[in-house]
Design a protein around this motif. Structure first.
Motif, mmCIF file in Angstrom:
data_model
loop_
_atom_site.group_PDB
_atom_site.id
_atom_site.type_symbol
_atom_site.label_atom_id
_atom_site.label_comp_id
_atom_site.label_asym_id
_atom_site.label_seq_id
_atom_site.Cartn_x
_atom_site.Cartn_y
_atom_site.Cartn_z
ATOM 1 N N SER A 8 0.869 -1.180 0.000
ATOM 2 C CA SER A 8 0.000 0.000 0.000
ATOM 3 C C SER A 8 0.905 1.229 0.000
ATOM 4 C CB SER A 8 -0.917 -0.001 1.218
ATOM 5 O OG SER A 8 -0.156 0.150 2.379
ATOM 6 N N GLY A 9 0.425 2.314 -0.583
ATOM 7 C CA GLY A 9 1.251 3.517 -0.644
ATOM 8 C C GLY A 9 0.480 4.668 -1.224
ATOM 9 N N ASN A 10 1.175 5.799 -1.304
ATOM 10 C CA ASN A 10 0.565 7.019 -1.819
ATOM 11 C C ASN A 10 0.933 7.175 -3.295
ATOM 12 O OD1 ASN A 10 -0.243 9.636 -2.356
ATOM 13 N ND2 ASN A 10 0.478 10.422 -0.381
ATOM 14 N N ILE A 11 -0.077 7.443 -4.106
ATOM 15 C CA ILE A 11 0.190 7.581 -5.543
ATOM 16 C C ILE A 11 1.121 8.767 -5.828
ATOM 17 C CG2 ILE A 11 -1.777 9.074 -6.098
ATOM 18 C CD1 ILE A 11 -2.160 7.424 -8.638
ATOM 19 N N LEU A 12 1.212 9.681 -4.878
ATOM 20 C CA LEU A 12 2.085 10.843 -5.093
ATOM 21 C C LEU A 12 3.547 10.478 -4.895
ATOM 22 C CD1 LEU A 12 -0.094 13.501 -3.246
ATOM 23 C CD2 LEU A 12 0.011 13.003 -5.688
ATOM 24 N N CYS A 26 -4.198 2.498 -13.227
ATOM 25 C CA CYS A 26 -4.670 3.386 -12.174
ATOM 26 C C CYS A 26 -6.145 3.666 -12.444
ATOM 27 C CB CYS A 26 -3.863 4.681 -12.187
ATOM 28 S SG CYS A 26 -4.441 5.834 -10.935
ATOM 29 N N HIS A 27 -7.023 3.157 -11.583
ATOM 30 C CA HIS A 27 -8.458 3.160 -11.859
ATOM 31 C C HIS A 27 -9.206 3.975 -10.807
ATOM 32 C CE1 HIS A 27 -12.541 1.575 -12.190
ATOM 33 N NE2 HIS A 27 -12.220 1.211 -13.418
ATOM 34 N N GLY A 28 -9.706 5.136 -11.212
ATOM 35 C CA GLY A 28 -10.599 5.906 -10.324
ATOM 36 C C GLY A 28 -9.942 6.528 -9.115
ATOM 37 N N VAL A 29 -8.634 6.741 -9.156
ATOM 38 C CA VAL A 29 -7.935 7.309 -7.997
ATOM 39 C C VAL A 29 -7.653 8.808 -8.185
ATOM 40 C CG1 VAL A 29 -5.800 7.218 -6.633
ATOM 41 C CG2 VAL A 29 -6.884 5.093 -7.391
ATOM 42 N N MET A 30 -7.197 9.196 -9.382
ATOM 43 C CA MET A 30 -6.712 10.574 -9.549
ATOM 44 C C MET A 30 -7.789 11.640 -9.365
ATOM 45 S SD MET A 30 -3.676 10.307 -12.369
ATOM 46 C CE MET A 30 -4.321 9.085 -13.459
ATOM 47 N N VAL A 31 -9.064 11.314 -9.645
ATOM 48 C CA VAL A 31 -10.126 12.319 -9.437
ATOM 49 C C VAL A 31 -10.315 12.647 -7.959
ATOM 50 C CG1 VAL A 31 -11.552 11.989 -11.485
ATOM 51 C CG2 VAL A 31 -11.932 10.549 -9.502
ATOM 52 N N HIS A 32 -9.751 11.799 -7.080
ATOM 53 C CA HIS A 32 -9.931 12.051 -5.648
ATOM 54 C C HIS A 32 -8.725 12.743 -5.021
ATOM 55 C CE1 HIS A 32 -13.677 9.961 -5.714
ATOM 56 N NE2 HIS A 32 -13.123 8.853 -6.151
ATOM 57 N N LEU A 33 -7.780 13.175 -5.860
ATOM 58 C CA LEU A 33 -6.648 13.932 -5.315
ATOM 59 C C LEU A 33 -7.093 15.372 -5.053
ATOM 60 C CD1 LEU A 33 -3.846 12.399 -7.537
ATOM 61 C CD2 LEU A 33 -4.421 11.863 -5.155
ATOM 62 N N ASN A 34 -6.264 16.116 -4.338
ATOM 63 C CA ASN A 34 -6.720 17.424 -3.840
ATOM 64 C C ASN A 34 -6.779 18.517 -4.891
ATOM 65 O OD1 ASN A 34 -7.201 16.899 -1.042
ATOM 66 N ND2 ASN A 34 -5.012 16.461 -0.924
ATOM 67 N N GLN A 134 -21.973 5.801 -1.496
ATOM 68 C CA GLN A 134 -20.950 6.216 -0.525
ATOM 69 C C GLN A 134 -19.765 6.857 -1.242
ATOM 70 O OE1 GLN A 134 -20.079 2.668 1.765
ATOM 71 N NE2 GLN A 134 -21.621 3.206 3.288
ATOM 72 N N ASN A 135 -19.381 6.264 -2.377
ATOM 73 C CA ASN A 135 -18.238 6.820 -3.116
ATOM 74 C C ASN A 135 -18.546 8.229 -3.624
ATOM 75 O OD1 ASN A 135 -15.662 6.822 -4.362
ATOM 76 N ND2 ASN A 135 -16.613 6.287 -6.302
ATOM 77 N N ILE A 136 -19.801 8.431 -4.044
ATOM 78 C CA ILE A 136 -20.186 9.764 -4.533
ATOM 79 C C ILE A 136 -20.147 10.789 -3.388
ATOM 80 C CG2 ILE A 136 -22.140 11.125 -5.420
ATOM 81 C CD1 ILE A 136 -22.997 8.553 -6.951
HETATM 82 C C1 LIG Z 1 -13.121 5.231 -6.247
HETATM 83 S S1 LIG Z 1 -11.919 4.359 -5.322
HETATM 84 C C2 LIG Z 1 -11.232 3.347 -6.586
HETATM 85 C C3 LIG Z 1 -10.703 2.086 -5.986
HETATM 86 C C4 LIG Z 1 -10.213 1.030 -7.014
HETATM 87 N N1 LIG Z 1 -9.050 1.523 -7.744
HETATM 88 C C5 LIG Z 1 -11.329 0.649 -7.929
HETATM 89 O O1 LIG Z 1 -11.296 0.998 -9.103
HETATM 90 O O2 LIG Z 1 -12.256 -0.032 -7.475
HETATM 91 C C6 LIG Z 1 -10.679 5.600 -5.043
HETATM 92 C C7 LIG Z 1 -9.478 5.078 -4.265
HETATM 93 O O3 LIG Z 1 -8.429 6.050 -4.342
HETATM 94 C C8 LIG Z 1 -7.668 5.928 -3.161
HETATM 95 N N2 LIG Z 1 -6.817 7.121 -3.007
HETATM 96 C C9 LIG Z 1 -7.202 8.405 -2.828
HETATM 97 N N3 LIG Z 1 -6.115 9.214 -2.710
HETATM 98 C C10 LIG Z 1 -5.020 8.416 -2.857
HETATM 99 C C11 LIG Z 1 -3.614 8.649 -2.825
HETATM 100 N N4 LIG Z 1 -3.102 9.866 -2.644
HETATM 101 N N5 LIG Z 1 -2.782 7.592 -3.008
HETATM 102 C C12 LIG Z 1 -3.277 6.334 -3.188
HETATM 103 N N6 LIG Z 1 -4.605 6.046 -3.217
HETATM 104 C C13 LIG Z 1 -5.462 7.081 -3.038
HETATM 105 C C14 LIG Z 1 -8.735 5.779 -2.084
HETATM 106 O O4 LIG Z 1 -8.190 5.198 -0.932
HETATM 107 C C15 LIG Z 1 -9.743 4.870 -2.778
HETATM 108 O O5 LIG Z 1 -9.467 3.525 -2.473
#
Ligand SMILES: C[S@@+](CC[C@H](N)C(=O)[O-])C[C@H]1O[C@@H](n2cnc3c(N)ncnc32)[C@H](O)[C@@H]1O
Length: 209
Positions: A8-12, A26-34, A134-136
């Motif tokens: 486990s780790g930080n994508i940054l 990388c699936h669905g992660v980058m839209v949740h960055l700051n 919940q994700n939304i």
């Molecule tokens: C919508 S979920 C997608 C999860 C999975 N990749 C999928 O497609 O089912 C977004 C994920 O991004 C992760 N996430 C958010 N910021 C992150 C960061 N800086 N580094 C790594 N993961 C992050 C969250 O923990 C969450 O599990």
């Protein structure tokens, strides 16, 4: 022989050496960055761990549309400001949904004096749908994204000819009936609901750098 090694780790700051992988996803992660600076940094990291000649697959999310521009923000706002809705999103289970459906069915039978079978609603409103809600609502950030910006990040990070993908996701719940529109961005109703559609790309990293 070790088949899978998960970290486990930080994508940054991805905890792997440069050029470690033939295929990076990388699936669905980058839209949740700051912010966009973090998206840029994340993309740089994904590119760094991809081998020259390797592939990078990314999925951001929908580009515009009623859901992303209007309904998601409204739901997120309500979640933050209404305790009852927050409680519903945070704690509702499929069992609770089944009980609500039974309640509605019994009320309809009693008040309309007709036989009603709402059993099908239980499978349309399943656990996957509750987790989607919940994700939304719960994700702290959901930044808008654009196709142009996405392509630009690929090319700037040394990938050639990023190719946009369209996939059909067969779902079991009510979202199943939206799937044909979700991937067919040429239909006017698709554009209304999902804007430019889900941004999903794949590209090969240049190997002559
Ligand atoms: C919508 S979920 C997608 C999860 C999975 N990749 C999928 O497609 O089912 C977004 C994920 O991004 C992760 N996430 C958010 N910021 C992150 C960061 N800086 N580094 C790594 N993961 C992050 C969250 O923990 C969450 O599990």
């Amino acid at each position: 022989m070790e088949c899978v090694n998960l970290k486990s780790g930080n994508i940054l700051s991805i905890p792997y050496e440069d050029e470690s992988f033939d295929f990076v996803a990388c699936h669905g992660v980058m839209v949740h960055l700051n912010n966009y600076a973090e998206v840029e940094q994340a993309f740089k990291e994904l590119a760094r761990v991809t081998k020259p000649g390797g592939m990078l697959y990314t999925v951001l999310g929908e580009e515009g549309g009623i859901w992303r521009d209007c309904l998601y923000p409204a739901l997120r706002n309500y979640y933050l400001n209404n305790e009852d809705f927050k409680d519903f999103v945070d704690h509702t289970t499929p069992q609770d949904v089944a009980e609500i459906v039974d309640f509605v069915q019994n009320e309809m039978v009693t008040r309309e004096e007709e036989s009603v079978d709402l059993g099908f609603l239980k499978s349309l409103l399943d656990l996957d749908l509750l987790v989607t809600l919940q994700n939304i609502c719960q994700a702290p950030v959901r930044i808008p994204v654009s196709e142009e910006q996405h392509i630009e990040m690929y090319t700037r990070n040394g990938f050639c000819s990023p190719r946009r993908l369209r996939r059909y996701i067969k779902r079991k719940n009510i979202r199943r009936y939206f799937s044909p529109l979700h991937y067919n961005y040429d239909h006017y109703l698709s554009r209304l609901m999902y804007g430019g559609g889900c941004l999903e790309f794949i590209a090969r990293k240049d190997d002559d750098l």
